[in-house]
Design an enzyme around this catalytic site. Structure first.
Site, PDB file in Angstrom:
ATOM      1  N   ASP A 134      -6.547 -35.515   1.927  1.00  0.00           N
ATOM      2  CA  ASP A 134      -7.729 -34.867   1.355  1.00  0.00           C
ATOM      3  C   ASP A 134      -7.412 -33.827   0.295  1.00  0.00           C
ATOM      4  OD1 ASP A 134      -6.843 -32.748   2.934  1.00  0.00           O
ATOM      5  OD2 ASP A 134      -8.882 -32.090   3.379  1.00  0.00           O
ATOM      6  N   GLU A 135      -6.185 -33.886  -0.232  1.00  0.00           N
ATOM      7  CA  GLU A 135      -5.845 -32.927  -1.283  1.00  0.00           C
ATOM      8  C   GLU A 135      -5.343 -33.658  -2.524  1.00  0.00           C
ATOM      9  OE1 GLU A 135      -3.301 -29.666   0.147  1.00  0.00           O
ATOM     10  OE2 GLU A 135      -3.873 -30.278   2.166  1.00  0.00           O
TER      11      GLU A 135
HETATM   12  P1  TTP Z   1      -7.102 -30.225   6.443  1.00  0.00           P
HETATM   13  O1  TTP Z   1      -7.347 -30.197   4.967  1.00  0.00           O
HETATM   14  O2  TTP Z   1      -6.067 -29.315   7.000  1.00  0.00           O
HETATM   15  O3  TTP Z   1      -8.430 -29.860   7.214  1.00  0.00           O
HETATM   16  P2  TTP Z   1      -9.914 -30.256   6.905  1.00  0.00           P
HETATM   17  O4  TTP Z   1     -10.095 -30.915   5.592  1.00  0.00           O
HETATM   18  O5  TTP Z   1     -10.432 -31.022   8.071  1.00  0.00           O
HETATM   19  O6  TTP Z   1     -10.638 -28.845   6.937  1.00  0.00           O
HETATM   20  P3  TTP Z   1     -10.695 -27.736   5.806  1.00  0.00           P
HETATM   21  O7  TTP Z   1     -12.135 -27.603   5.456  1.00  0.00           O
HETATM   22  O8  TTP Z   1     -10.182 -26.507   6.509  1.00  0.00           O
HETATM   23  O9  TTP Z   1      -9.832 -28.161   4.667  1.00  0.00           O
HETATM   24  O10 TTP Z   1      -6.739 -31.671   6.916  1.00  0.00           O
HETATM   25  C1  TTP Z   1      -7.357 -32.839   6.367  1.00  0.00           C
HETATM   26  C2  TTP Z   1      -7.602 -33.872   7.447  1.00  0.00           C
HETATM   27  O11 TTP Z   1      -6.373 -34.244   8.054  1.00  0.00           O
HETATM   28  C3  TTP Z   1      -8.475 -33.371   8.565  1.00  0.00           C
HETATM   29  O12 TTP Z   1      -9.845 -33.624   8.302  1.00  0.00           O
HETATM   30  C4  TTP Z   1      -7.975 -34.079   9.767  1.00  0.00           C
HETATM   31  C5  TTP Z   1      -6.561 -34.485   9.443  1.00  0.00           C
HETATM   32  N1  TTP Z   1      -5.581 -33.696  10.206  1.00  0.00           N
HETATM   33  C6  TTP Z   1      -4.776 -34.349  11.147  1.00  0.00           C
HETATM   34  O13 TTP Z   1      -4.878 -35.550  11.341  1.00  0.00           O
HETATM   35  N2  TTP Z   1      -3.870 -33.609  11.824  1.00  0.00           N
HETATM   36  C7  TTP Z   1      -3.719 -32.283  11.648  1.00  0.00           C
HETATM   37  O14 TTP Z   1      -2.868 -31.651  12.303  1.00  0.00           O
HETATM   38  C8  TTP Z   1      -4.575 -31.619  10.691  1.00  0.00           C
HETATM   39  C9  TTP Z   1      -4.477 -30.142  10.451  1.00  0.00           C
HETATM   40  C10 TTP Z   1      -5.474 -32.372   9.994  1.00  0.00           C
HETATM   41 MG    MG Z   2      -9.331 -30.129   3.775  1.00  0.00          MG
END
Ligand code: TTP
Ligand code: MG
Length: 524
Positions: A134-135
């Site tokens: 997601d980045e």
């Molecule tokens: P993140 O970008 O860390 O979290 P997020 O997008 O859910 O929340 P935020 O709004 O804080 O950015 O992680 C992206 C996705 O990766 C998340 O939706 C679920 C997955 N994930 C895992 O599978 N294992 C993990 O340990 C983490 C932190 C995330």
């Molecule tokens: Mg995120």
């Protein structure tokens, strides 16, 4: 948890190799690096957003995405109730008894959405680098320069927050970042209006700072970092664990030297660090602690494998296995044919239902693809599927004794060891003979469902895929040169992609007769 996630280690590794590459770079390059405008876009509660799009009834409820006994993420409604990422399911339900739980072990939908986001961003700017699902980093320096030429600085303003500033006037010095903030807002808007996803953005002069500043205001907001606030941002980090690019092992070694905080590392003698880590790593980690990072945004290449899978409640007869596998093979071979490369390895994966380990009991077998079948796939012959089905069933029988009852919950078919049609793999010409690369980079374990390679905003005679394979520096140089010669770098409309691809392929084929690589990229 599934293993085909791209993780922070990738970031660590890429930073390391980038530093090696840039050792001894010229002052000019350093100057240009400090003027880059880099965006980091991180989607909000990603898996939860995907599930809320799939089922809008979840939107206003506290939602947790569960993998095994962990909440890997949760929506912001749940966060207001005190639920956090990586909390145990037990703790989360205790905090928020009305929490709705959705299983998140099957990554198919997340992966699909993830690549759609990257594809969308790449339709605006070729320099997009994925980090995890997601980045995305974007190097929008060229876009910024173009816009600055057409804009009066007094008309500019920062979009979103500026780190540690309530408001900020735009002047000569910060104008590029201001334009970057406008572009970031446009990218977030494009992601929202096209895919329905919100996200945060960081805008800075390098990848490290853009990533770090992006999370200052969440969710659905953006923050720009002005260079003189770098020290403040770095010292706000609670420990070295917060510095992307400094991995677990490095941190352990640093701890043994008594270095725990970012400040500790900034102030430690470089000579002593060099003794411990060697020159390249020592400089790299100390630079990172100071917010210095000249690693380029490296666009993704094509995937190393293509696969398709389906999960279901129960398949327990050979006929059903054959039918489902045939369906999967039909769509996969079609995608492979569109891709243009030839697969040399085939893998079949099954998941058997077990009471104790419902989601993690995948098993695979693989085999080489015979030449005649490989050729049928690349030329799109309908005979490819029956031949592959034969292979699949052989692999299936290696995994399961069908005389015994069985209960399958997933089937996955995968092509790997993908090679361009041209026999000379090392030759640049092999890229031009590819029919139509259709996907973006993943590790060998990753799969993509319906992701088509985007067409870059490069001149018509340039193969966008070849362009994407070039080092970031060369890309930037070429883009600058093209821009100076001819205003050809229009942002393509999404609808014009197909047409331009045909045109690009024809022109690229013409260009492939030249010997010098740069000639491939000179507009005719
Ligand atoms: P993140 O970008 O860390 O979290 P997020 O997008 O859910 O929340 P935020 O709004 O804080 O950015 O992680 C992206 C996705 O990766 C998340 O939706 C679920 C997955 N994930 C895992 O599978 N294992 C993990 O340990 C983490 C932190 C995330
Ligand atoms: Mg995120």
């Amino acid at each position: 948890m599934d293993t085909d996630e791209e993780g922070d280690n990738d970031w660590d590794r890429s930073l390391e190799s980038d530093m090696l590459e840039t050792e001894g770079s010229s002052t000019d390059r350093v100057t240009s690096i400090s003027q880059r405008v880099i965006l980091h876009i991180d989607l909000d509660c990603f898996y939860a957003q995907v599930e809320m799009i799939r089922n809008p009834a979840l939107r206003n409820k506290p939602l947790g995405i569960q993998q095994k006994y962990l909440i890997v993420t949760c929506n912001y409604v749940a966060r207001e109730h005190g639920v956090n990422k990586l909390m145990s399911v037990t703790d989360a339900v205790e905090k928020c008894p009305q929490l709705v739980l959705v299983k998140g072990e099957d990554l198919t939908h997340y992966r699909e959405m993830s690549y759609k986001v990257t594809e969308l961003l790449m339709s605006y700017c070729p320099l997009v680098e994925r980090l995890g699902f997601d980045e995305n980093f974007m190097d929008v320096t060229e876009m910024v320069e173009r816009r600055l030429k057409e804009t009066c600085i007094s008309d500019l303003s920062f979009n979103g927050h500026v780190y540690k500033h309530e408001s900020m006037a735009v002047d000569e010095e910060n104008a590029r970042l201001a334009v970057g903030s406008v572009i970031a807002a446009e990218m977030r808007q494009a992601i929202f209006s096209t895919l329905g996803l919100t996200g945060c953005a960081g805008i800075a002069n390098n990848k490290l700072l853009a990533k770090l500043v992006a999370g200052t205001f969440k969710p659905n907001q953006q923050t720009t970092l002005l260079p003189y606030s770098t020290a403040e941002l770095m010292s706000s980090l609670t420990g070295l664990i917060k510095v992307p690019g400094i991995g677990y092992k490095t941190r352990e070694k640093l701890k043994a030297l008594g270095l725990v905080s970012v400040r500790d590392l900034q102030l430690y003698s470089l000579a002593d660090l060099v003794r411990e880590f060697g020159e390249v790593t020592a400089k790299r980690i100390q630079n990172l602690a100071c917010g210095i990072d000249d690693s380029p945004v490296t666009p993704a290449g094509p995937p190393q494998s293509l696969s398709d899978e389906d999960s279901f409640k129960k398949i327990s007869t050979l006929e059903e296995v054959q039918k489902k596998t045939e369906e999967l093979l039909t769509s996969l071979t079609e995608r492979m044919h569109k891709d243009g490369r030839r697969p040399h390895t085939f893998r079949l994966t099954i998941r058997q239902y077990t009471v104790t380990n419902r989601w993690f009991s995948r098993e695979s077998r693989q085999c080489p693809i015979p030449n005649h079948t490989g050729l049928k796939i690349t030329c799109g012959s309908s005979e490819a599927v029956p031949q592959l089905l034969g292979l699949s069933m052989k692999l299936f029988h290696k995994m399961l004794d069908t005389r015994e009852p069985f209960h399958l919950t997933l089937l996955n078919v995968c092509f790997s060891n993908l090679q361009a049609k041209s026999s000379s793999k090392s030759s640049i010409a092999s890229f031009f003979t590819q029919k139509c690369p259709t996907t973006t980079q993943m590790t060998s374990q990753q799969q993509v469902s319906m992701y088509d390679f985007p067409y870059f905003n490069v001149p018509a005679n340039v193969d966008p895929y070849v362009f994407s394979q070039l080092p970031a520096d060369v890309q930037r140089e070429l883009l600058t040169e093209w821009r100076q010669q001819k205003p050809v770098l229009k942002i393509p409309s999404k609808h014009s992609h197909k047409t331009s691809s045909t045109r690009d392929k024809k022109s690229a084929a013409k260009g492939s007769q030249c010997n010098n690589i740069l000639k491939y990229f000179k507009p005719n």
